[in-house]
Write an enzyme that holds these catalytic residues in place. Structure first.
Site, PDB file in Angstrom:
ATOM      1  N   SER A  20       9.711 -22.866  45.367  1.00 20.23           N
ATOM      2  CA  SER A  20       9.836 -22.317  46.717  1.00 20.23           C
ATOM      3  C   SER A  20       9.944 -20.810  46.684  1.00 20.23           C
ATOM      4  O   SER A  20       9.721 -20.157  47.702  1.00 20.23           O
ATOM      5  CB  SER A  20      11.099 -22.852  47.388  1.00 20.23           C
TER       6      SER A  20
ATOM      7  N   ASN B 166       8.854 -20.518  54.665  1.00 17.92           N
ATOM      8  CA  ASN B 166      10.249 -20.135  54.430  1.00 17.92           C
ATOM      9  C   ASN B 166      10.528 -18.715  54.904  1.00 17.92           C
ATOM     10  O   ASN B 166      11.646 -18.387  55.288  1.00 17.92           O
ATOM     11  CB  ASN B 166      10.607 -20.277  52.947  1.00 17.92           C
TER      12      ASN B 166
ATOM     13  N   GLU C 111       1.447 -25.492  50.937  1.00 19.43           N
ATOM     14  CA  GLU C 111       1.046 -24.095  50.766  1.00 19.43           C
ATOM     15  C   GLU C 111       0.398 -23.957  49.389  1.00 19.43           C
ATOM     16  O   GLU C 111       1.002 -24.338  48.375  1.00 19.43           O
ATOM     17  CB  GLU C 111       2.264 -23.174  50.887  1.00 19.43           C
TER      18      GLU C 111
ATOM     19  N   HIS D 204       3.027 -25.810  47.118  1.00 19.70           N
ATOM     20  CA  HIS D 204       4.366 -25.932  47.710  1.00 19.70           C
ATOM     21  C   HIS D 204       4.375 -27.027  48.763  1.00 19.70           C
ATOM     22  O   HIS D 204       3.882 -26.836  49.875  1.00 19.70           O
ATOM     23  CB  HIS D 204       4.786 -24.582  48.304  1.00 19.70           C
TER      24      HIS D 204
HETATM   25  P1  NAD Z   1      16.020 -31.970  42.164  1.00 22.03           P
HETATM   26  O1  NAD Z   1      17.197 -31.352  41.525  1.00 22.03           O
HETATM   27  O2  NAD Z   1      16.183 -33.026  43.197  1.00 22.03           O
HETATM   28  O3  NAD Z   1      15.083 -32.604  41.003  1.00 22.03           O
HETATM   29  C1  NAD Z   1      14.746 -31.940  39.823  1.00 22.03           C
HETATM   30  C2  NAD Z   1      14.426 -32.988  38.749  1.00 22.03           C
HETATM   31  O4  NAD Z   1      13.890 -32.309  37.629  1.00 22.03           O
HETATM   32  C3  NAD Z   1      15.635 -33.775  38.282  1.00 22.03           C
HETATM   33  O5  NAD Z   1      15.370 -35.159  38.375  1.00 22.03           O
HETATM   34  C4  NAD Z   1      15.797 -33.336  36.826  1.00 22.03           C
HETATM   35  O6  NAD Z   1      16.295 -34.364  35.985  1.00 22.03           O
HETATM   36  C5  NAD Z   1      14.375 -32.974  36.466  1.00 22.03           C
HETATM   37  N1  NAD Z   1      14.254 -32.088  35.312  1.00 22.03           N
HETATM   38  C6  NAD Z   1      15.044 -31.056  34.934  1.00 22.03           C
HETATM   39  N2  NAD Z   1      14.558 -30.496  33.808  1.00 22.03           N
HETATM   40  C7  NAD Z   1      13.450 -31.182  33.459  1.00 22.03           C
HETATM   41  C8  NAD Z   1      12.517 -31.072  32.390  1.00 22.03           C
HETATM   42  N3  NAD Z   1      12.626 -30.127  31.469  1.00 22.03           N
HETATM   43  N4  NAD Z   1      11.508 -31.961  32.330  1.00 22.03           N
HETATM   44  C9  NAD Z   1      11.367 -32.933  33.267  1.00 22.03           C
HETATM   45  N5  NAD Z   1      12.223 -33.068  34.314  1.00 22.03           N
HETATM   46  C10 NAD Z   1      13.241 -32.198  34.403  1.00 22.03           C
HETATM   47  O7  NAD Z   1      15.142 -30.759  42.744  1.00 22.03           O
HETATM   48  P2  NAD Z   1      14.158 -30.761  44.009  1.00 22.03           P
HETATM   49  O8  NAD Z   1      14.939 -30.573  45.236  1.00 22.03           O
HETATM   50  O9  NAD Z   1      13.244 -31.926  43.877  1.00 22.03           O
HETATM   51  O10 NAD Z   1      13.349 -29.407  43.751  1.00 22.03           O
HETATM   52  C11 NAD Z   1      12.362 -29.296  42.753  1.00 22.03           C
HETATM   53  C12 NAD Z   1      11.506 -28.078  42.999  1.00 22.03           C
HETATM   54  O11 NAD Z   1      10.896 -28.169  44.286  1.00 22.03           O
HETATM   55  C13 NAD Z   1      12.281 -26.761  42.992  1.00 22.03           C
HETATM   56  O12 NAD Z   1      11.443 -25.772  42.432  1.00 22.03           O
HETATM   57  C14 NAD Z   1      12.507 -26.492  44.459  1.00 22.03           C
HETATM   58  O13 NAD Z   1      12.663 -25.125  44.742  1.00 22.03           O
HETATM   59  C15 NAD Z   1      11.222 -27.018  45.061  1.00 22.03           C
HETATM   60  N6  NAD Z   1      11.292 -27.443  46.465  1.00 22.03           N
HETATM   61  C16 NAD Z   1      12.358 -28.147  46.928  1.00 22.03           C
HETATM   62  C17 NAD Z   1      12.378 -28.566  48.249  1.00 22.03           C
HETATM   63  C18 NAD Z   1      13.538 -29.364  48.786  1.00 22.03           C
HETATM   64  O14 NAD Z   1      13.689 -29.425  50.010  1.00 22.03           O
HETATM   65  N7  NAD Z   1      14.334 -29.998  47.945  1.00 22.03           N
HETATM   66  C19 NAD Z   1      11.296 -28.253  49.111  1.00 22.03           C
HETATM   67  C20 NAD Z   1      10.205 -27.568  48.589  1.00 22.03           C
HETATM   68  C21 NAD Z   1      10.208 -27.156  47.271  1.00 22.03           C
END
Ligand code: NAD
Length: 552
Positions: free
Chosen positions: A122, A193, A155, A143
C-alpha cells in the site's frame, strides 16, 4: 502468460489480502498456489475459502460442483519453489520493506521470467522492491482492496524500471481476475489512499473544532454528500490504527505535507485502544447494550411543532444571487407555494431573504438590501465566509443565519444550518422552518466556512486536482479509482464539474483565509481551470498521460 490470461497464479502471504486474492483466482477458474510460512496459517486460509464457497452454495449463487472445483484449484505450500510454474505472483506479506525485498530476491531466483512479480504493497516504493531482483523490468505493484473478493479495483503501479509490456500484460491479468485496472505512478498512497485522506482527516478536524458531533457529521456526509458511509462509520470499520498508519505514512513520505497531517485526537484514541469495531469501541460503541452503533438512518431529528407551524406560515421570500443554486431554490420555493422575488425588493413584507451569493462583497450588498426590507430572516450561504462574518455586516445581526450546501440542490436531501454567534434562537428556528418548507432535511452545525460536507468535498476535489496536476494518474483513472476503491457516489473530478470549479476554489480560498493553514491552499491546476473558465474533465484527455512524460 500468453498475453490474455493467467494460467497459474501465485500468491505469497495467506493473511487478509493474500487469502482474498487467492480466492479471486480460484473463483475465476485459475489454478492458484498460495504460500505462507506455516501450515496452520494456510489451513486457516483454506477453511475460510471453503466457508465462503459453502455460503454461496447455500444462497444458490454457486453449484456444489463449482464450489468443489474452485477449492480443488487451490494448492497451499510453505515452499516458495512451488511457485516456479506461475506466470503471475502477487506478494502480500506484511508491510515491511526489508521483508519484502528479501522475499523478492528469493522469488526472482525461483520463478523464471517472463513471469510477472507483483507486490500488493500500500505504501512502499515499487522501484525499491524491484531493485532487489535481477529482472526489475518484470516487477510492478498490483494494489488490491480489502476485501479482495468484493472490491472491483486494482491499482496497477509501474516502478521506474518496469517494462511497459509487463504493465500491459498485468492489466490484462487484472481483467482476467475480473477486476478493473487503473494505472498510477509509484507515488505515496497511489490514487485511492491519497485522495481519500481528506474524507477521514478533515472529518476528524471538524470534530476537533466541535463543528458537530460524530453522528451528525456522518449523517451529513450520507444525506448531503450521498456517501454510503459517514467518515466515522468507515474509520471504525477500517480500524483507527490501520487508518492512522496510512495517514502517517503519507505524511512522512511527503516530508510533512500539511494536507496529510494526522490529528492528535486519532492518535489518542489509538493509544487508548479505541480502534473501532474490532475492539468494540471507536467513534461509536458496538455490541450488546451499546448506546450507539453508527450507520442507519436513525437519528434524523423531527422538527419541533413550532418550527412546523412557522414553516406553514411563510408567504413571501426573496432570493438574491445568480447561478444554478439560486435558480433551484427559486423553483423549490415556488413549488412550495411561496411567493418569490428575485433580488431583494424595497417593498415588504418579506419572511426571508435567501442570500446565495458567494463572494463577501456581493453578500455584504445583500445584507444591506435586506436591512432596508424590514425585518426578514437573512439566510446566507456560508461557503466562502462564516455566517458570523456576514452577520457582522448586517444592521440586524441576530436575524442572520448561515446555511451550507453545494449544487446540485435537487441531489442533496440535507442542508446544513450554521447559526452565527449573533443569531437569535428565533432566527435559527425560522431558518429550519424555511428549509423544511423547501423540502430539506437539516442538520445544525457550529458556524465556520463551508460547514461539513462542502468543506470535505472541496478538500477531496483539491487532492484529486493536486494528483492530476502532478501526473499521478489520468483524470479517468482518478475518478474510476475513487468510485470503485471507496464506493464514492461520483469521482472527485466529476464532483468538481457538477459543483462548478469556481465554487470549489471559493470554498478553498475561504477556508484558507479563515483557518490560515497551508493545508487549505488550492491546487494550482484548480486555479488554471477556473482561470480558463472551463470544467476539470473538459480537455482532461488532452493532458499528457502520466507515462508519456518524465517519471518523477
Ligand atoms: P496480514 O498480516 O493479514 O498477512 C500477512 C501474511 O504474510 C501472514 O499470513 C504471514 O504469515 C505471511 N508472511 C509473513 N512473512 C512471510 C514470508 N516470508 N513468506 C510467506 N508469507 C509470509 O497482512 P495483510 O493485511 O494481508 O497485508 C498484506 C499486504 O497487503 C501488505 O503489504 C499491506 O500493506 C497490503 N494491503 C493491505 C490491505 C488491508 O486492508 N489489509 C489493503 C491493501 C493492501
Amino acid at each position: 502468460m500468453d498475453g490474455t490470461v493467467v494460467r497459474r497464479l501465485g500468491v505469497v502471504g495467506a493473511g487478509t489480502m493474500g487469502a482474498g486474492i487467492a480466492e479471486v483466482g480460484v473463483r475465476r477458474g485459475i489454478p492458484t498456489v498460495l504460500c505462507d510460512v506455516a501450515a496452520p496459517i494456510l489451513q486457516r486460509a483454506r477453511d475460510r475459502l471453503q466457508a465462503a464457497l459453502d455460503r454461496d452454495v447455500e444462497r444458490g449463487r454457486l453449484t456444489r460442483a463449482d464450489a468443489e472445483a474452485a477449492l480443488q484449484r487451490l494448492t497451499v505450500t510453505v515452499d516458495l519453489a512451488d511457485l516456479a510454474a506461475c506466470d503471475l505472483v502477487v506478494e502480500a506479506v506484511p508491510e515491511d520493506l526489508a521483508l519484502k525485498r528479501e522475499l523478492f530476491t528469493r522469488l526472482d531466483a525461483v520463478v523464471p521470467p517472463p513471469a510477472i512479480l507483483a507486490s500488493n504493497t500500500s505504501s512502499l516504493s515499487i522501484t525499491a522492491l524491484a531493485g532487489a531482483t535481477t529482472h526489475p523490468q518484470r516487477v510492478l505493484g498490483l494494489h488490491f482492496f480489502n476485501p479482495a473478493p468484493v472490491m472491483a479495483l486494482v491499482e496497477v503501479v509501474p516502478g521506474r524500471t518496469t517494462d511497459p509490456a509487463v504493465v500491459a500484460r498485468a492489466r490484462q491479468a487484472v481483467a482476467a481476475l475480473g477486476k478493473t485496472p487503473v494505472e498510477v505512478q509509484d507515488t505515496p498512497g497511489f490514487i485511492v489512499n491519497r485522495i481519500a485522506r481528506p474524507f477521514y482527516v478533515e472529518a476528524v478536524r471538524l470534530l476537533a473544532e466541535q463543528t458537530a458531533p460524530v453522528a451528525v457529521i456522518d449523517r451529513i456526509m450520507r444525506r448531503a454528500g450521498g456517501f454510503r458511509m459517514g467518515p466515522f462509520e468507515l474509520l471504525d470499520l477500517i480500524g483507527l490504527d490501520v487508518n492512522l498508519a496510512v495517514t502517517r505514512s503519507l505524511y512522512e513520505a511527503t516530508f510533512h505535507e500539511p494536507r496529510f497531517r494526522p490529528h492528535p485526537i486519532q492518535q489518542r484514541m489509538v493509544d487508548a485502544g479505541l480502534l473501532g469495531r474490532k475492539t468494540g469501541r471507536g467513534f461509536y460503541t458496538y455490541g450488546e447494550g451499546a448506546e450507539s452503533g453508527g450507520g442507519g438512518e436513525a437519528g434524523v431529528p423531527a422538527l419541533p411543532a413550532a418550527v412546523e407551524r412557522q414553516a406553514a406560515a411563510m408567504r413571501r421570500i426573496a432570493v438574491a444571487g445568480e447561478g444554478a443554486l439560486a435558480e433551484a431554490i427559486v423553483r423549490a420555493a415556488e413549488g412550495a407555494g411561496l411567493v418569490v422575488a428575485r433580488g431583494v425588493p424595497a417593498e415588504g413584507p418579506l419572511d426571508a431573504v435567501v442570500d446565495v451569493e458567494v463572494a463577501p462583497a456581493a453578500k455584504a450588498a445583500v445584507m444591506a438590501a435586506a436591512d432596508r426590507a424590514g425585518d426578514p430572516l437573512r439566510l446566507t450561504l456560508a461557503l466562502a465566509t462564516s455566517a458570523t462574518a456576514m452577520a457582522a455586516r448586517s444592521a440586524a445581526p441576530h436575524r442572520v443565519v448561515g446555511f451550507a450546501t453545494l449544487p446540485p440542490w435537487e441531489a442533496r436531501p440535507l442542508v446544513e444550518v450554521l447559526p452565527a454567534l449573533q443569531s437569535a434562537p428565533a432566527a435559527v428556528e425560522a431558518a429550519l422552518a424555511l428549509l423544511a418548507r423547501l423540502g430539506k432535511e437539516t442538520a445544525l452545525v457550529r458556524d465556520g466556512v463551508a460547514g461539513v460536507f462542502p468543506r470535505i468535498a472541496a478538500m477531496l476535489v483539491n487532492e484529486a486536482l493536486f494528483a492530476l496536476g502532478e501526473g499521478v494518474a489520468t483524470a479517468e483513472a482518478i475518478d474510476t479509482a475513487m468510485r470503485l476503491g471507496m464506493n464514492f457516489p461520483a469521482g472527485p473530478l466529476a464532483l468538481a464539474d457538477s459543483v462548478g470549479p469556481p465554487l470549489v476554489l471559493a470554498v478553498l480560498d475561504g477556508l484558507h483565509a479563515d483557518l490560515g493553514e497551508d493545508r487549505y491552499r488550492a491546487a494550482p491546476l484548480l486555479r488554471r481551470v477556473v482561470a480558463a473558465g472551463r470544467g476539470v474533465l473538459e480537455g482532461a484527455g488532452r493532458r499528457p498521460a502520466p507515462d508519456a512524460g518524465p517519471r518523477l
